[in-house]
Scaffold this active site. Structure first.
Site, mmCIF file in Angstrom:
data_model
loop_
_atom_site.group_PDB
_atom_site.id
_atom_site.type_symbol
_atom_site.label_atom_id
_atom_site.label_comp_id
_atom_site.label_asym_id
_atom_site.label_seq_id
_atom_site.Cartn_x
_atom_site.Cartn_y
_atom_site.Cartn_z
ATOM 1 N N HIS A 1 -5.230 5.585 11.005
ATOM 2 C CA HIS A 1 -4.034 5.782 10.179
ATOM 3 C C HIS A 1 -4.334 5.832 8.696
ATOM 4 O O HIS A 1 -3.525 6.270 7.908
ATOM 5 C CB HIS A 1 -2.994 4.713 10.479
ATOM 6 C CG HIS A 1 -3.153 3.449 9.668
ATOM 7 N ND1 HIS A 1 -4.281 2.668 9.714
ATOM 8 C CD2 HIS A 1 -2.315 2.848 8.797
ATOM 9 C CE1 HIS A 1 -4.128 1.643 8.913
ATOM 10 N NE2 HIS A 1 -2.961 1.714 8.335
ATOM 11 N N GLY A 2 -5.487 5.366 8.278
ATOM 12 C CA GLY A 2 -5.777 5.367 6.841
ATOM 13 C C GLY A 2 -7.155 4.798 6.621
ATOM 14 O O GLY A 2 -8.012 4.874 7.503
ATOM 15 N N GLY B 1 -4.895 8.302 2.162
ATOM 16 C CA GLY B 1 -6.006 7.535 1.603
ATOM 17 C C GLY B 1 -5.442 6.339 0.849
ATOM 18 O O GLY B 1 -4.258 6.036 0.924
ATOM 19 N N THR B 2 -6.291 5.669 0.099
ATOM 20 C CA THR B 2 -5.776 4.604 -0.742
ATOM 21 C C THR B 2 -5.494 5.203 -2.089
ATOM 22 O O THR B 2 -5.910 6.322 -2.372
ATOM 23 C CB THR B 2 -6.825 3.507 -0.906
ATOM 24 O OG1 THR B 2 -8.051 4.161 -1.204
ATOM 25 C CG2 THR B 2 -6.968 2.724 0.335
ATOM 26 N N ASN C 1 3.212 2.422 12.748
ATOM 27 C CA ASN C 1 3.477 1.054 13.210
ATOM 28 C C ASN C 1 4.660 1.111 14.165
ATOM 29 O O ASN C 1 5.799 0.942 13.754
ATOM 30 C CB ASN C 1 3.878 0.138 12.036
ATOM 31 C CG ASN C 1 2.690 -0.384 11.270
ATOM 32 O OD1 ASN C 1 1.550 0.015 11.513
ATOM 33 N ND2 ASN C 1 2.941 -1.285 10.347
ATOM 34 N N ASN D 1 0.812 -1.221 0.000
ATOM 35 C CA ASN D 1 0.000 0.000 0.000
ATOM 36 C C ASN D 1 0.845 1.270 0.000
ATOM 37 O O ASN D 1 0.345 2.357 0.216
ATOM 38 C CB ASN D 1 -0.947 -0.014 1.201
ATOM 39 C CG ASN D 1 -0.204 -0.135 2.510
ATOM 40 O OD1 ASN D 1 1.006 -0.393 2.519
ATOM 41 N ND2 ASN D 1 -0.897 0.044 3.610
ATOM 42 N N SER E 1 -6.822 12.122 0.837
ATOM 43 C CA SER E 1 -6.074 11.999 2.077
ATOM 44 C C SER E 1 -6.465 13.156 2.975
ATOM 45 O O SER E 1 -7.022 14.143 2.496
ATOM 46 C CB SER E 1 -4.568 12.045 1.809
ATOM 47 O OG SER E 1 -4.182 10.930 1.041
#
Lengths: 505, 253
Positions: free
Chosen positions: A428-429, A403-404, A354, A226, A409
């Site tokens: 986080h997304g 965003g993806t 993370n 991603n 975003s």
């Protein structure tokens, strides 16, 4: 013991329109309660997951996110509650979008690599420019190509910054200070990076040779999955003052978002630790509900070794993002025949999503030192927190929500509410809705690319046949996720960005 | 290093006293005894005053001993020795002038009136209609809030604002920024109410005061961070040498 879906629902209670409580007993040995944040849309996804798992009696397939949140609540030394953010979805041990804090002063408390994730210090950084969409549109294709040429992408990609094994050792220890010393970063970049771009506990000797060997050629590459680099434009400003502190002043202003992590090095550090931790669990008789929740006591040699190696991997990720920032600045400067300085290409912020960090938080009015695990969760410290940059003292830290591929975003800011309820953490997304395999089966990569083209988004991708894994349809709607965080008060909307060019693995 | 004490004692060159230099050191000791400490009678000071004599060190040793100050001898580092003598001299000065110092009225207006004549600005009558009108004009122009019956404070605020914001370098910086950003920036006014201090004292005035303190603190922090950044940039001038080698690059699958 298998319960029916109806029986499971007994353990779930809605707190308010945006959050639900998971009561003790939902899974065995819960030390604290769980909580998760959803709006109506996301709620349906979460409950469907649970229903499906009940149908099969919990055999086969992923554990539903709710169960994973509850299993984390059963880990030794956890305090407060196990928190699921709106983008929560099944992951290894911990759900992605799960944060949990463990008491450093409790000798039983644990650290778990599953609570950090395999891509250690995966994160997002956002650069601003003084260009407007009008300046960029005529050269959009050249710019996308130039970025693609500078930042190698894809599985097995190799970076253009020459690194020796000795350089890598130093980078692992120094993080962004290495990038500064070598001249890849600006002094102001360090100021606007979480932890000032360097985890001081890092110890490169705790990173295996195998991990270093994987990491060495990959520095300054984006990788796959991603991860992406996007040219974005400001679509909406919700909080003018906060945006102005970030140097974002008008709609149409061009920004650059880089989303990546510690590549093969971080993955190897995590894998190495799982093996040693399994032994430590047997020795110290640590019981967990899920085999994937491998962990070790924070103060055990295995726990300390992991933390030191994890910090080194985190430093690698910052050097990686710094190197790509350097390359992106060069690409822009060349295309516009200018300098990064004149294009005002400052770093707005760099967040990690993370990572595990030692932080101080108030629990029932008492100050405690905690090891905060954030997996697929972003730190979102509110105003006046001493650990956020001076420029953001009044607004709270910027929280970058990527965003993806092809979707919007967001930039949010941290709040006092978040400090109280979620240990200063937020989403986080977007968070996956379909598994990668399912996406490959259900979606066609031609359609995915066509759709991006129709939206006017230039795309450069190393392996087009894998883009459907990352297609917007494979993900929860990022706007739903962000809206839930905003309404629940755990972070505040500030800026919305939309992509005009994407570089991907 | 001893500047403040030297100034307090009205030493002739407090800023460039090089205590490492033997000659300066000897002259300083002689000055201190003659002007401030005056422990010996004038005749007995001869040895200490002969700063070029070979016996001067012995004279100093004797002098230190005679002063009978605890731990004061030639064994201690020179800095410490000077520090001790200076403190001793200041103590003597203070005892001599104790009445004068303690009765000094730190009244600002009084002080201004007493010192008038040396600086034309100090002659200003802060209540004269001319002054008040001019002040108000400046206030309006610069957007400085007013304080009834305290024209001096307002004047100080104005002078601070001019010194901080309107000095040549900040004006130049502002112009450069304007040139750089193609779109005119809207100025966004920040009100005190919109700031959170994180602490609620349950008292509006106290809360406002703590907000102001926060803002001042942030300004100080910003200055500090800017200095840190400048230092990093200076170091980078020596260490930085970024390289790229496009032949190493490889796009994956």
């Amino acid at each position: 013991m298998t319960r029916t879906y109806q029986e499971e629902l007994e353990y779930l209670e809605q707190i308010n329109p945006y959050s639900w409580r998971i009561k003790k007993g939902f899974v065995p040995n819960m030390k604290v309660e769980g909580v998760f944040y959803v709006n109506d849309h996301l709620k349906d996804l979460m409950f469907e997951e649970l229903r499906n798992s009940c149908k099969t009696g919990g055999i086969g397939g992923f554990l539903p996110g709710m169960k994973q949140i509850a299993n984390v609540a059963a880990l030794p030394g956890i305090v407060g509650k196990s928190v699921g953010l709106p983008d929560v979805h099944s992951g290894y041990g911990f759900a992605i979008g799960n944060m949990a804090a463990f008491d450093m002063n409790d000798p039983e408390a644990i650290v778990s690599p599953g609570g950090v994730g395999f891509d250690i210090n995966c994160g997002v950084r956002l650069l601003r420019t003084n260009l407007s969409e009008k300046d960029v549109l005529p050269v959009k294709e050249q710019l996308a190509q130039s970025l693609f040429d500078h930042i190698p992408v894809g599985v097995g990609s190799k970076g253009v910054i020459p690194m020796s094994a000795h350089d890598l050792e130093e980078a692992l220890e120094m993080g962004m200070d290495w990038s500064l010393r070598e001249g890849y970063s600006w002094a102001e970049d360090k100021e606007h990076c979480e932890e000032y771009g360097r985890m001081l506990q890092a110890d490169p000797s705790k990173v295996s040779d195998r991990a270093k060997k994987r990491g060495l050629p990959q520095l300054g590459t984006l990788g796959a999955g991603n991860h992406y680099a996007e040219i974005q434009v400001v679509d909406e400003i919700y909080d003018k003052y906060a945006a102005s502190k970030m140097g974002v002043d008008f709609k149409g202003q061009v920004c650059i978002m880089i989303h990546c992590g510690s590549r093969g090095l971080g993955h190897q550090v995590a894998t190495d630790s799982l093996v040693t931790m399994e032994k430590a669990m047997k020795r110290d008789k640590i019981e967990t509900n899920d085999r994937q929740l491998a962990c070790a006591r924070i103060n055990s040699p295995e726990g300390q070794d992991y933390l030191k190696g994890m910090c080194a991997a985190a430093n690698y990720a910052w050097v990686n993002r710094s190197s790509m920032t350097f390359l992106a600045r060069q690409a822009f400067a060349k295309t516009f025949n200018s300098t990064p300085d004149d294009l005002d290409m400052h770093l707005i912020y760099d967040v990690s999503h993370n990572i595990a960090k030692v932080e101080e938080h108030l629990i029932d009015g008492k100050l405690k030192t905690l090891l905060v695990h954030r997996k697929g969760s972003t730190r979102a410290f509110g105003p006046n927190h001493p650990l956020i940059p001076v420029d953001y003292q009044l607004t709270g830290q910027p929280v970058l929500i990527g965003g993806t591929m092809g979707t919007c975003s967001y930039v949010l800011t941290g709040t006092d509410e978040g400090m109280k309820n979620t240990f200063g953490s937020t989403c986080h997304g977007a968070g996956r809705a379909l598994s990668r395999a399912k996406s490959r089966r259900n979606l066609d990569w031609h359609d995915v690319l066509k759709e991006l083209e129709d939206k006017g988004i230039s795309i450069r991708v190393a392996s087009p046949k894998l883009v459907m894994e990352e297609a917007p349809d494979s993900y929860k709607n990022v706007t739903d996720v962000v809206e839930t965080c905003h309404m629940a008060g755990i972070s505040k909307k500030c800026i919305k960005l939309r992509p005009i060019a994407v570089i991907k693995g | 290093m001893f500047e403040r004490k030297l100034i307090a004692l009205e030493f002739h060159s407090p800023n460039d006293f090089d205590y490492q230099d033997d000659k300066a050191f000897r002259n300083f000791i002689s000055w201190l005894e003659n002007q401030k400490i005056r422990f010996y009678s004038i005749e007995d000071r001869v040895d200490l005053d002969s700063v070029d004599s070979e016996n001067w060190n012995n004279a100093l040793e004797k002098y230190l001993k005679d002063l009978e100050i605890e731990d004061l001898n030639l064994e201690i580092p020179r800095e410490e020795l000077i520090e001790k003598l200076l403190s001793h001299a200041i103590r003597l000065e203070y005892t001599d002038n104790i009445e004068k110092i303690n009765t000094f009225q730190a009244n600002r207006d009084e002080f201004l009136r007493q010192n008038s004549g040396s600086n034309p600005l100090e002659n200003i009558d802060f209540t004269s209609p001319d002054f008040v009108e001019g002040l108000h004009r400046m206030q309006r122009l610069l957007n400085v809030p007013t304080r009834p019956n305290d024209n001096l404070t307002v004047l100080q605020a104005i002078s601070k604002l001019i010194a901080d914001k309107l000095n040549p370098s900040s004006v130049q910086m502002f112009l450069d920024e304007q040139k750089q950003s193609k779109i005119e920036k809207e100025s966004i006014q920040l009100t005190l109410d919109s700031i959170s201090t994180g602490i609620d004292s349950m008292d509006q005035i106290l809360n406002d005061a703590s907000k102001v303190l926060r803002l001042l603190h942030i300004k100080e922090l910003r200055d500090l961070q800017t200095k840190i950044n400048e230092t990093i940039v200076n170091i980078q001038a020596i260490t930085a040498n970024p390289k790229t080698d496009s032949s190493l690059g490889k796009v994956g699958v």
